[in-house]
Design a protein around this motif. Structure first.
Motif, PDB file in Angstrom:
ATOM      1  N   LEU A  20      -1.085 -32.411  67.082  1.00 55.37           N
ATOM      2  CA  LEU A  20      -2.363 -33.066  66.801  1.00 55.37           C
ATOM      3  C   LEU A  20      -2.275 -34.060  65.653  1.00 55.37           C
ATOM      4  CD1 LEU A  20      -4.727 -29.980  67.203  1.00 55.37           C
ATOM      5  CD2 LEU A  20      -4.625 -31.974  68.700  1.00 55.37           C
ATOM      6  N   VAL A  21      -1.613 -33.675  64.562  1.00 52.51           N
ATOM      7  CA  VAL A  21      -1.560 -34.580  63.403  1.00 52.51           C
ATOM      8  C   VAL A  21      -0.413 -35.579  63.520  1.00 52.51           C
ATOM      9  CG1 VAL A  21      -2.593 -32.843  61.900  1.00 52.51           C
ATOM     10  CG2 VAL A  21      -0.096 -33.043  62.017  1.00 52.51           C
ATOM     11  N   GLY A  22       0.532 -35.330  64.433  1.00 49.30           N
ATOM     12  CA  GLY A  22       1.666 -36.227  64.603  1.00 49.30           C
ATOM     13  C   GLY A  22       1.421 -37.253  65.699  1.00 49.30           C
ATOM     14  N   ASP A  77      -8.786 -31.934  59.280  1.00 47.58           N
ATOM     15  CA  ASP A  77      -9.965 -31.119  59.546  1.00 47.58           C
ATOM     16  C   ASP A  77     -10.205 -30.966  61.041  1.00 47.58           C
ATOM     17  OD1 ASP A  77     -10.334 -30.834  56.845  1.00 47.58           O
ATOM     18  OD2 ASP A  77     -11.846 -32.416  56.691  1.00 47.58           O
ATOM     19  N   PHE A  78     -10.132 -32.063  61.758  1.00 40.17           N
ATOM     20  CA  PHE A  78     -10.351 -32.008  63.198  1.00 40.17           C
ATOM     21  C   PHE A  78      -9.266 -31.192  63.893  1.00 40.17           C
ATOM     22  CE2 PHE A  78      -9.656 -33.714  67.486  1.00 40.17           C
ATOM     23  CZ  PHE A  78     -10.914 -33.485  68.045  1.00 40.17           C
ATOM     24  N   SER A  79      -8.018 -31.360  63.470  1.00 36.68           N
ATOM     25  CA  SER A  79      -6.913 -30.647  64.086  1.00 36.68           C
ATOM     26  C   SER A  79      -7.040 -29.140  63.898  1.00 36.68           C
ATOM     27  CB  SER A  79      -5.578 -31.125  63.507  1.00 36.68           C
ATOM     28  OG  SER A  79      -5.373 -32.491  63.787  1.00 36.68           O
ATOM     29  N   LEU A  80      -7.451 -28.734  62.693  1.00 32.85           N
ATOM     30  CA  LEU A  80      -7.620 -27.301  62.428  1.00 32.85           C
ATOM     31  C   LEU A  80      -8.779 -26.725  63.220  1.00 32.85           C
ATOM     32  CD1 LEU A  80      -6.946 -27.208  58.596  1.00 32.85           C
ATOM     33  CD2 LEU A  80      -5.522 -26.220  60.401  1.00 32.85           C
ATOM     34  N   MET A  93       0.803 -26.476  57.787  1.00 32.62           N
ATOM     35  CA  MET A  93       1.455 -27.628  58.407  1.00 32.62           C
ATOM     36  C   MET A  93       0.671 -28.920  58.246  1.00 32.62           C
ATOM     37  SD  MET A  93       4.315 -26.539  59.672  1.00 32.62           S
ATOM     38  CE  MET A  93       4.779 -27.883  60.761  1.00 32.62           C
ATOM     39  N   THR A  94      -0.557 -28.851  57.767  1.00 29.28           N
ATOM     40  CA  THR A  94      -1.331 -30.075  57.578  1.00 29.28           C
ATOM     41  C   THR A  94      -0.957 -30.733  56.255  1.00 29.28           C
ATOM     42  OG1 THR A  94      -3.130 -28.721  56.655  1.00 29.28           O
ATOM     43  CG2 THR A  94      -3.286 -29.340  58.978  1.00 29.28           C
ATOM     44  N   PRO A  95      -1.171 -32.043  56.142  1.00 31.67           N
ATOM     45  CA  PRO A  95      -0.712 -32.755  54.931  1.00 31.67           C
ATOM     46  C   PRO A  95      -1.624 -32.612  53.726  1.00 31.67           C
ATOM     47  CG  PRO A  95      -1.635 -34.298  56.530  1.00 31.67           C
ATOM     48  CD  PRO A  95      -1.592 -32.960  57.206  1.00 31.67           C
ATOM     49  N   ARG A  96      -2.770 -31.951  53.855  1.00 29.77           N
ATOM     50  CA  ARG A  96      -3.670 -31.831  52.711  1.00 29.77           C
ATOM     51  C   ARG A  96      -3.062 -30.952  51.624  1.00 29.77           C
ATOM     52  NH1 ARG A  96      -9.742 -30.342  54.378  1.00 29.77           N
ATOM     53  NH2 ARG A  96      -9.570 -29.492  52.260  1.00 29.77           N
ATOM     54  N   ALA A  97      -3.368 -31.281  50.362  1.00 30.81           N
ATOM     55  CA  ALA A  97      -2.795 -30.537  49.243  1.00 30.81           C
ATOM     56  C   ALA A  97      -3.621 -29.313  48.873  1.00 30.81           C
ATOM     57  CB  ALA A  97      -2.661 -31.453  48.022  1.00 30.81           C
ATOM     58  N   ASP A  98      -4.934 -29.353  49.100  1.00 30.89           N
ATOM     59  CA  ASP A  98      -5.826 -28.252  48.726  1.00 30.89           C
ATOM     60  C   ASP A  98      -5.827 -27.208  49.835  1.00 30.89           C
ATOM     61  OD1 ASP A  98      -7.704 -26.613  47.619  1.00 30.89           O
ATOM     62  OD2 ASP A  98      -9.410 -27.941  48.047  1.00 30.89           O
ATOM     63  N   LEU A  99      -4.809 -26.357  49.844  1.00 23.58           N
ATOM     64  CA  LEU A  99      -4.668 -25.383  50.924  1.00 23.58           C
ATOM     65  C   LEU A  99      -5.778 -24.337  50.893  1.00 23.58           C
ATOM     66  CD1 LEU A  99      -0.792 -24.782  50.913  1.00 23.58           C
ATOM     67  CD2 LEU A  99      -2.147 -26.367  52.305  1.00 23.58           C
ATOM     68  N   LEU A 100      -6.157 -23.881  49.695  1.00 23.23           N
ATOM     69  CA  LEU A 100      -7.198 -22.869  49.597  1.00 23.23           C
ATOM     70  C   LEU A 100      -8.541 -23.410  50.075  1.00 23.23           C
ATOM     71  CD1 LEU A 100      -7.930 -20.015  48.764  1.00 23.23           C
ATOM     72  CD2 LEU A 100      -8.322 -20.855  46.422  1.00 23.23           C
ATOM     73  N   GLY A 101      -8.863 -24.621  49.658  1.00 19.33           N
ATOM     74  CA  GLY A 101     -10.106 -25.231  50.107  1.00 19.33           C
ATOM     75  C   GLY A 101     -10.094 -25.482  51.600  1.00 19.33           C
ATOM     76  N   GLU A 102      -8.951 -25.882  52.119  1.00 17.00           N
ATOM     77  CA  GLU A 102      -8.822 -26.113  53.552  1.00 17.00           C
ATOM     78  C   GLU A 102      -9.019 -24.814  54.333  1.00 17.00           C
ATOM     79  OE1 GLU A 102      -5.986 -29.073  56.136  1.00 17.00           O
ATOM     80  OE2 GLU A 102      -5.054 -27.836  54.596  1.00 17.00           O
ATOM     81  N   TRP A 103      -8.483 -23.722  53.790  1.00 21.04           N
ATOM     82  CA  TRP A 103      -8.633 -22.422  54.450  1.00 21.04           C
ATOM     83  C   TRP A 103     -10.105 -21.987  54.453  1.00 21.04           C
ATOM     84  CZ3 TRP A 103      -5.893 -19.209  57.398  1.00 21.04           C
ATOM     85  CH2 TRP A 103      -6.324 -17.889  57.531  1.00 21.04           C
TER      86      TRP A 103
END
Length: 208
Positions: free
Chosen positions: A39-41, A48-51, A120-130
């Protein structure tokens, strides 16, 4: 004090769950990492959309199916062995245990898939992304997916017992019986999935 049959059931759930957990864990890692990379590649979708696509794919489409297919390959030999026990008690015991194991394994699969997706996503804020990802998962959707996974695995356990007792009556306990039972169980899971889509989830096809 817990009754002996309840203790035996809990032990069966623990034993069967541990027997499948490694394969389900590996499947979740491969599925989560592979779909997010796609999805991201090549598809160039946002993180966000891919997750969100990853979560809904597991919950609504492939999660219970994959969990049941992975687990039944590990548990079918055990179901065939237990089918030699006389009476209906062993049948109900294994089917109920399989249904509970299926629901629990789905949760393991979901967590691993989503964790791999976040990593696997390029975002740095992993906790916020989770946290953002968890907010998109509705309780009813999770409960429905757990129920499907339990239904799929419990049904294959019942089929395994039927296959085992039929083979026992014929006196045929060869390895071919296990291979045929696994094939028939996979066909049953696919048929149940199709039935769920066509008959039990009509809202998936209605206009939004």
């Amino acid at each position: 004090m817990a009754r002996p049959d309840t203790i035996n059931l809990l032990r069966t759930i623990e034993r069967d769950g541990l027997h499948c957990a490694g394969l389900v864990l590996l499947g979740g890692v491969a599925f989560g990492a592979g779909l997010i990379r796609l999805l991201v590649g090549p598809l160039h979708q946002s993180s966000d959309f891919s997750l969100e696509v990853l979560a809904q794919t597991v919950l609504q489409l492939l999660g219970p199916l994959l969990v049941a297919l992975l687990a039944l390959t590990r548990l079918m030999p055990h179901w065939l062995e237990r089918s030699r026990q006389p009476g209906a008690g062993a049948w109900w015991h294994s089917v109920l245990a399989a249904a509970v194991v299926g629901a629990l394994l789905f949760n393991l699969f979901l967590v691993v898939v989503l964790l791999m997706g976040v990593l696997m996503t390029p975002r740095a804020d992993l906790l916020g992304e989770w946290r953002d990802l968890m907010a998109t998962i509705e309780p009813w959707s999770l409960g429905e997916a757990m129920a499907r996974s339990g239904l799929f695995l419990g049904s294959t356990a019942a089929l395994g017992f039927w296959e085992g007792r039929r083979a026992l009556r014929r006196g045929d306990l060869s390895a071919r019986v296990t291979a045929d039972a696994i094939l028939h169980a996979m066909a049953l899971v696919l048929a149940l999935k199709l039935l769920w889509i066509l008959a039990l989830s009509p809202s998936h096809f209605s206009g939004g």
